[in-house]
Motif scaffolding. Structure first.
Motif, PDB file in Angstrom:
ATOM      1  N   THR A  43       1.855  -6.428  -3.238  1.00  0.00           N
ATOM      2  CA  THR A  43       1.490  -6.670  -4.633  1.00  0.00           C
ATOM      3  C   THR A  43       0.866  -8.054  -4.743  1.00  0.00           C
ATOM      4  N   TYR A  44      -0.321  -8.129  -5.350  1.00  0.00           N
ATOM      5  CA  TYR A  44      -1.046  -9.386  -5.515  1.00  0.00           C
ATOM      6  C   TYR A  44      -1.113  -9.699  -7.006  1.00  0.00           C
TER       7      TYR A  44
ATOM      8  N   VAL B  31      -2.407  -3.694  -6.219  1.00  0.00           N
ATOM      9  CA  VAL B  31      -1.249  -3.121  -5.525  1.00  0.00           C
ATOM     10  C   VAL B  31      -1.712  -2.209  -4.396  1.00  0.00           C
ATOM     11  N   LYS B  32      -1.089  -2.369  -3.231  1.00  0.00           N
ATOM     12  CA  LYS B  32      -1.339  -1.482  -2.097  1.00  0.00           C
ATOM     13  C   LYS B  32      -0.180  -0.506  -1.960  1.00  0.00           C
ATOM     14  N   VAL B  33      -0.520   0.787  -1.841  1.00  0.00           N
ATOM     15  CA  VAL B  33       0.479   1.838  -1.671  1.00  0.00           C
ATOM     16  C   VAL B  33       0.164   2.606  -0.401  1.00  0.00           C
ATOM     17  N   THR B  34       1.112   2.704   0.498  1.00  0.00           N
ATOM     18  CA  THR B  34       0.908   3.463   1.721  1.00  0.00           C
ATOM     19  C   THR B  34       1.158   4.941   1.457  1.00  0.00           C
ATOM     20  N   THR B  35       0.221   5.783   1.850  1.00  0.00           N
ATOM     21  CA  THR B  35       0.393   7.216   1.610  1.00  0.00           C
ATOM     22  C   THR B  35       1.330   7.850   2.641  1.00  0.00           C
ATOM     23  N   ALA B  36       1.520   7.205   3.792  1.00  0.00           N
ATOM     24  CA  ALA B  36       2.396   7.764   4.819  1.00  0.00           C
ATOM     25  C   ALA B  36       3.818   7.940   4.312  1.00  0.00           C
TER      26      ALA B  36
END
Length: 362
Positions: free
Chosen positions: A257-258, A245-250
């Motif tokens: 989601t893979y 899972v990729k989460v943007t901190t911005a």
């Protein structure tokens, strides 16, 4: 895998591996220990066995191709403790977290000479993170609270209580920081990553990412990547396929989601020194760019059915180091691969090598 089931299942999961021999010229040589004036290298944290207090730390010098075992014990003439979990180097200090001994050691990063310890206020420490001068956080496995530590006095001064997490199933794990925020993946019986405002020492946001996010890294864009293990069949929180899972901190949102396959073995995630390439164990070892839109189809390293336990990537040259606990009873080893995925060296460690800490003096 959930650590609450680890000790009953790890032997069943472990598969003995045939040793892949290198030439005599390539075999690492024993070394008395790290030389602070000459060496940069890799500390290997060896968990040891539950109830045996046989944790240890090994050291490997990639340039000299030498290794040393029991560095902490040999330096300090005392045992390390039971279930070593992690190690963090901050400047001249190395902080070693011993989970089942409920202790965090402060040592000299050069040779692990003991400088002090935190022995009170921790019931199951996992990871140490220096927040700012004089302040650190310590996550815990069996708790809904993260300890706040005065690093000068070596004392727990307070706690950060995680909203919505109870004491019985509470768990916080790895930490990374960007600006005033510290991000924490909540692993055992959990499904979220939380954000802590370090100016208030309070959780100000929580985001669900999937069942049991086990590993977390931050990329060059300051985005988070989390690898979940999906929990296990019969778990009270459910069971699902692991995911990356990729989460943007911005904006603190899930950006991608893979999905993987049910019951994939996913114990570790790492990132290269440039922060633009991910490496993870999904039964075998895979690698992908942070810009890829799909999971890779082909493994980078074939693990040949073995359940490797840990993973790290050299920040200098992207060599890949894999912790092989073998059967979790005998001493383990670390396999070193170049960035192309070719095995170049293997060196022995203590029992159950499972995490790494890079040490650089150059």
């Amino acid at each position: 895998m959930n650590i609450r089931k680890f000790f009953s299942l790890s032997i069943a999961f472990a598969t003995a591996m045939a040793f892949t021999a290198c030439s005599d010229d390539d075999d690492p040589k024993p070394n008395p220990g790290p030389d602070p004036e000459l060496t940069s290298g890799l500390y290997v944290i060896c968990q040891g066995n539950f109830g045996s207090a046989n944790s240890s730390i090994s050291f490997y010098d990639p340039e000299a191709n030498t290794y040393a075992g029991e560095v902490f014990a040999n330096t300090n003439k005392i045992p390390l403790g039971e279930l070593a979990q992690s190690m963090t180097i901050d400047g001249d200090d190395a902080w070693i977290v011993i989970n089942n001994s409920h202790i965090v050691y402060k040592t000299d990063a050069d040779d692990l000479e003991l400088e002090g310890s935190i022995t009170e206020g921790l019931n199951s420490p996992r990871y140490f993170h220096k927040v700012s001068d004089g302040k650190a956080y310590i996550t815990q496995l069996y708790s809904n609270r993260i300890a706040i530590v005065d690093t000068d006095k070596l004392k727990v001064t307070g706690y950060i209580e995680v909203p919505g997490m109870d004491v019985a199933t509470g768990s916080t794990e790895m930490m990374v920081q960007h600006g005033k925020y510290v991000y924490v993946n909540c692993w055992s019986y959990q499904k979220s990553v939380i954000r802590i405002d370090t100016t208030t020492d309070k959780v100000d946001a929580s985001l669900e990412v999937g069942l049991q996010p086990k590993s977390m890294v931050m990329d060059r864009n300051h985005d988070l990547w989390l690898l979940t293990d999906g929990s296990y069949e019969g778990s009270p929180i459910g069971h699902e396929a692991p995911r990356l899972v990729k989460v943007t901190t911005a904006d603190f949102k899930v950006a991608a989601t893979y999905e993987m396959t049910m019951n994939d073995y996913t114990p570790a995630l790492a990132i290269n020194g440039a922060g633009d390439r991910l490496y993870f164990i999904r039964n075998d070892v895979y690698t992908m760019s942070i810009t890829d839109k799909a999971l890779p189809d082909k493994a980078h390293i074939d693990c040949k059915g073995n359940y490797y336990y840990g993973l790290t990537v050299s920040p200098a040259n992207s060599d890949i180091y894999i912790a092989d606990a073998i059967d979790y009873v005998q001493p383990g080893r670390v396999l070193r691969y170049n960035d192309k995925g070719t095995l170049t060296q293997s060196f022995p460690t203590g029992v159950a090598p499972q995490s790494f800490c890079w040490y650089n003096t150059k």
